[in-house]
Motif scaffolding. Sequence first.
Motif, PDB file in Angstrom:
ATOM      1  N   MET A 181      14.024  -4.998  60.253  1.00  0.00           N
ATOM      2  CA  MET A 181      12.968  -5.982  59.252  1.00  0.00           C
ATOM      3  C   MET A 181      14.021  -6.527  58.128  1.00  0.00           C
ATOM      4  SD  MET A 181       9.214  -4.042  59.111  1.00  0.00           S
ATOM      5  CE  MET A 181       8.564  -5.605  58.654  1.00  0.00           C
ATOM      6  N   GLY A 182      15.286  -6.504  58.115  1.00  0.00           N
ATOM      7  CA  GLY A 182      16.123  -7.180  57.367  1.00  0.00           C
ATOM      8  C   GLY A 182      16.444  -6.548  55.953  1.00  0.00           C
ATOM      9  N   LEU A 183      15.837  -5.222  55.644  1.00  0.00           N
ATOM     10  CA  LEU A 183      16.438  -4.567  54.523  1.00  0.00           C
ATOM     11  C   LEU A 183      16.729  -2.967  54.649  1.00  0.00           C
ATOM     12  CD1 LEU A 183      13.409  -5.491  51.675  1.00  0.00           C
ATOM     13  CD2 LEU A 183      15.800  -6.363  51.917  1.00  0.00           C
ATOM     14  N   ALA A 184      17.679  -2.526  54.127  1.00  0.00           N
ATOM     15  CA  ALA A 184      17.909  -1.129  54.112  1.00  0.00           C
ATOM     16  C   ALA A 184      16.763  -0.304  53.488  1.00  0.00           C
ATOM     17  CB  ALA A 184      19.293  -0.801  53.638  1.00  0.00           C
ATOM     18  N   LYS A 185      16.645   0.720  53.874  1.00  0.00           N
ATOM     19  CA  LYS A 185      15.700   1.438  53.431  1.00  0.00           C
ATOM     20  C   LYS A 185      15.688   3.152  53.435  1.00  0.00           C
ATOM     21  CE  LYS A 185      13.740  -0.260  57.344  1.00  0.00           C
ATOM     22  NZ  LYS A 185      14.856  -0.426  57.680  1.00  0.00           N
TER      23      LYS A 185
END
Length: 113
Positions: A74-78
């Motif tokens: 999804m395009g973000l580190a989490k």
Amino acid sequence: MTTQAQQAATHGEAIVGAMVDRLVEEFAPERVMLVGYRATGNGDWYHVDLLVVKSDVTDAREAKREMREALGGMGLAKDIYVNTPEGFTRACKSPGQIESIAARDGRVLYERG
């Protein structure tokens, strides 16, 4: 805030909104909270911390793994933290626990009504 920073913030918020939508759709949690630097308006949009409160969790580690997998690409580190409502309430009483930090400084992104 510069235009580029505003665009990054808008994009980051949109991605987090999509993450929350996916968590709600696939896991039906009671609450999803943004915690950490992004919850307080600091930091960049390259990383977010989410706390998911879900009543029927028996294995938090497995639930976290499943949620990370669902949010992959999804395009973000989490980082995802998972607890039950009862566990959340208990952990809120212990300073330094992510739940305590979330209760104090977190931002509720979803709460089942």
